[in-house]
Design an enzyme around this catalytic site. Structure first.
Site, PDB file in Angstrom:
ATOM      1  N   ASP A  36     -67.716 -26.069  64.222  1.00 37.59           N
ATOM      2  CA  ASP A  36     -67.488 -25.886  62.797  1.00 37.59           C
ATOM      3  C   ASP A  36     -68.071 -27.101  62.081  1.00 37.59           C
ATOM      4  OD1 ASP A  36     -66.280 -24.764  60.403  1.00 37.59           O
ATOM      5  OD2 ASP A  36     -64.869 -26.429  60.544  1.00 37.59           O
ATOM      6  N   THR A  95     -67.425 -28.407  58.697  1.00 36.03           N
ATOM      7  CA  THR A  95     -66.469 -29.226  57.963  1.00 36.03           C
ATOM      8  C   THR A  95     -65.354 -29.694  58.895  1.00 36.03           C
ATOM      9  OG1 THR A  95     -66.934 -27.942  55.973  1.00 36.03           O
ATOM     10  CG2 THR A  95     -64.965 -29.322  55.964  1.00 36.03           C
ATOM     11  N   ASP A 149     -61.084 -27.301  62.517  1.00 39.24           N
ATOM     12  CA  ASP A 149     -59.918 -27.977  61.960  1.00 39.24           C
ATOM     13  C   ASP A 149     -59.173 -27.141  60.930  1.00 39.24           C
ATOM     14  OD1 ASP A 149     -61.744 -28.042  59.903  1.00 39.24           O
ATOM     15  OD2 ASP A 149     -61.174 -30.054  59.239  1.00 39.24           O
TER      16      ASP A 149
END
Length: 785
Positions: free
Chosen positions: A290, A292, A541
């Site tokens: 991912d 970000t 996250d």
């Protein structure tokens, strides 16, 4: 609330504590081991029941491991807000999140987390950060009539919204429910061991019957053995053969090796949620990242100023300071605060707050002082397009757009500050003036994790394929990927992903960077890679990553992750350092390589136990060992040394086929040991070398098996270093001491065999050892290191 209209979501997983205990304790193997343990105690042979300790250890570790995973899932939550602000009876009240009911009116302000899905009734510049849910990092404008989803965070404005979905029906709860589906991490070692245990399940009963018949026939037949009472010794022989077939120690040692690996990683700030996850990253061949929070730190930082006008309109620094200090500033404007200070000079007579729909904000200062007039801060393509203000201004606008475009292509986020003299923009009529003068272009960037590039380089060197999957604009994601060293072109817009699973697999094979990806698409993309035979790890996250982390073979969460994300991840990087992952790979390799090494010892024992039981039973020979004697040889040649071998350093790269390689060595080794033991026992029977005392032949068999077991240990331990050689020599010394120690002789029922039988045992052991050496040579050529 009794009718399901309250904001409580089910908190159960698919396995209760009783189901976990039943799955790990009430098994066929435990039933066999437990029954054997009880029978030996009833017969008074407690010395032969030592194997019960390993069985108890296996069951306890299994229950504890799965119960820890269950507790993590039970704690899974998307919503962190303990209280919700609602409008009831004409007053604003703060109530527990769980007490929010359908049709409640939520009062929303900047900084609030939405506690239930709701429809906006009134909006005064409401903007929601939905990055936890969708992966989209840009705030979303929330006007009246639009929906706000539970789990999103209000970042600007204020307003009210009516609750339309609560509890299990809300968006966040649906994600959590999917994430709570119980599953254990996919472990090749555990899967291989379970496969062996299933095979042995089918073999136990027929082998036990063969051994039982052989034991009875060797004692004069069933009737005579029962009449004379020698059936009890025969039963002990049957139990010895059955227990010897089960590699109890291998299961226990694998759990210990995983646990020690977990402790080592915990010292390096890596939390292992499930023991077998230690092995996971060493097997991964595709790593999905991912953007970000993984490649970037998840925040925007100010990059620099690029002046356009020469000279620039005076007062622009003052204007930027005002935008940064504005209480209603968005995250981008707040980044300017460190570089531009608002000195409180010119007074603002009018301002328009930023809106994601408008993509600009403005302020008008009173006349007379430098910098008076209207300043506009926003997206260049919105502020400047079709507002050139005539032939003199058009070149300036085009130049500014061109400059901003070139900066954006490098992965920077661009904002233009423009000026309009003698113009006032009112909040109730937020319309851009026809004539604007671009003054400066501001650039912002996401903070790249300093450890991202070197970590990705490591995985590429190790042959791990990388995929970047994000909810952001694919062009932005591609630029970030290029900044950390990935050679990629344009990103793939996930809104164009095909629904057909086979076409999706092809897209995943041919593309590296994906943007605008929804949470369910992330899960489908991971599944598509797995259908192509890949072992997939996923980092993330946000709550939008939860389903993909759950689907992946190994889910990895950062320290900044949402609680729900940490709950389903198998690994959590507690200090958020991406460069911890190579250390996880190294630990996984050590565990896999060492367990494969010791598995050859344990599976060789299983192989010769089956072969000895069947061959001796069919030939009507007494089983040559007591259970306690097998405990003696197992501990000396397998149990103690394998504990040390499993914890030693080992950097060999992972190769699939752990079970095939182990069996290719173990099965022939077991047959070689059986041949040597069978030869020794047939010689003793035909020559009368054993005499009338069965313990002499049992002792000779123990010595033969011990020497051959140590020979196999020496072969498996290669290449020998100082530590491995010390373990091997220590086992040889212990063997010499125990066979000559009266107390050990009494406990293990050992005697010194006659000279001719001792020579025969030595010849059988040496002959078998040379055959083991030949097997090792063949195995090494077929499976080079």
């Amino acid at each position: 609330m009794r009718h399901g209209l309250a904001n409580r979501a089910p908190d159960t997983t698919s396995r209760s504590l009783w189901e976990i205990v039943r799955a790990n304790v009430l098994t066929l193997f435990n039933a066999i081991v437990g029954a054997s343990f009880v029978v030996l105690l009833l017969l008074g042979s407690w010395q032969d029941a030592l194997f019960g300790l390993a069985a108890v250890g296996n069951a306890v570790i299994g229950v504890v491991q799965e119960y820890r995973a269950k507790r993590s899932l039970d704690r899974l939550a998307v919503l962190e807000a303990p209280l919700a602000r609602v409008l009831r009876d004409g007053t604003v009240q703060e109530i527990p999140t769980a007490d929010v009911v359908l049709d409640d009116v939520l009062v929303l302000r900047a900084g609030d987390q939405v506690t239930a899905d709701a429809s906006v009734l009134e909006s005064r510049g409401l903007e929601a950060d939905e990055s936890l849910l969708t992966g989209e990092s840009d705030p979303v404008d929330k006007d009246a009539g639009t929906e706000v989803l539970s789990g999103s965070i209000m970042v600007a404005g204020r307003g009210t919204a009516r609750v339309i979905r609560v509890g299990a029906d809300s968006f966040s709860s649906r994600i959590a429910a999917d994430a709570k589906r119980f599953s254990l991490v996919n472990s090749e070692i555990r899967n291989s061991l379970n496969r062996i245990l299933r095979w042995l399940t089918w073999a136990l009963l027929p082998v036990a019957l063969i051994v039982a018949n052989g034991e009875m026939q060797s004692r004069g037949g069933w009737e005579q053995a029962i009449a004379s009472g020698t059936w009890t010794a025969a039963l002990v022989g049957v139990i010895a053969s059955v227990i010897a077939m089960i590699p109890l120690g291998l299961v226990l040692l694998s759990s210990v090796a995983f646990a020690v690996g977990g402790v080592r990683l915990a010292g390096n700030k890596v939390l292992i949620q499930e023991l077998a996850a230690v092995e996971g990253l060493a097997r991964v061949d595709v790593l999905c990242l991912d953007k970000t929070g993984t490649l970037t730190e998840g925040r925007i930082i100010f990059d620099g100023v690029h002046e356009l006008a020469a000279p620039a309109e005076p007062g622009w620094e003052h204007a930027l300071g005002w935008f940064a200090a504005d209480p209603e500033a968005n995250a981008t404007s707040r980044c300017l605060e460190a570089a531009f200070e608002h000195d409180g000079g010119n007074l603002a007579v009018s301002s328009v707050p930023f809106s994601s729909a408008r993509k600009w904000s403005s302020v008008t200062f009173d006349g007379g002082a430098p910098g008076s007039g209207t300043w506009i801060l926003g997206a260049p393509e919105v502020v400047l397009t079709d507002r050139s203000g005539g032939p003199d201004a058009a070149p300036a606008a085009d130049a500014a757009l061109g400059r901003a475009g070139r900066l954006a292509e490098s992965g920077l986020r661009t904002v233009v500050l423009a000026y309009a003299a003698d113009t006032t923009i009112m909040a109730d009529d937020a319309t851009l003036p026809a004539v604007v003068e671009p003054v400066v272009v501001l650039t912002f960037r996401e903070q790249i994790r300093p450890d991202a590039r070197q970590t990705l380089d490591y995985f590429r060197d190790e042959g791990v394929e990388l995929k970047v999957i994000s909810g952001d604009d694919p062009r932005t994601v591609a630029a970030i990927a290029r900044s950390v060293g990935l050679d990629v072109g344009e990103g793939y817009d996930a809104r164009q992903l095909p629904a057909d699973p086979r076409l999706l697999e092809e897209v995943m094979d041919t593309n590296t960077v994906f943007g605008r990806v929804s949470p369910h698409q992330k899960k489908d993309m991971v599944a598509a890679l797995q259908r192509r035979g890949h072992t997939v790890a996923m980092t993330g996250d946000g709550v939008n990553d939860v389903l993909a982390l759950k689907e992946a073979d190994l889910g990895i969460a950062m320290n900044s992750a949402a609680p729900a994300t940490k709950a389903v991840a198998r690994l959590v990087l507690l200090d958020g350092r991406f460069d911890r992952l190579p250390g996880v790979v190294a630990e996984g390799r050590r565990v896999i390589a060492n367990i494969e090494r010791v598995s050859k010892l344990f599976l060789s024992k299983t192989a010769y136990s089956i072969a000895v039981a069947v061959s001796f039973g069919l030939l009507n020979l007494q089983f040559p060992f007591l259970p306690r004697q097998l405990s003696f040889t197992d501990g000396l040649t397998i149990g103690i040394p394998s504990f040390f071998l499993a914890l030693m350093a080992n950097t060999r790269r992972y190769r699939p086929g752990f079970l095939r390689r182990s069996l290719f060595f173990a099965v022939p080794a077991g047959l070689i040991v059986t041949t040597s033991l069978l030869g020794l026992n047939l010689y003793a029977q035909s020559s009368g070398a054993a005499g009338d005392a069965p313990e002499t032949l049992q002792s000779a068999s123990v010595l033969t098996l011990s020497v051959m077991g140590l020979w196999i240990l020496a072969v498996v331990s290669r290449p020998l270093d100082a530590k491995k050689l010390a373990v091997l020599l220590a086992m040889c010394a212990i063997l010499l001491i125990l066979v000559n120690l009266p107390l050990a002789q009494d406990f293990f029922h050992l005697v010194l065999p006659p000279a001719d039988l001792l020579r025969a045992a030595g010849a059988a052991a040496v002959g078998g050892g040379l055959a083991i050496e030949l097997l090792a040579l063949i195995h090494g050529r077929k499976f080079p290191r």
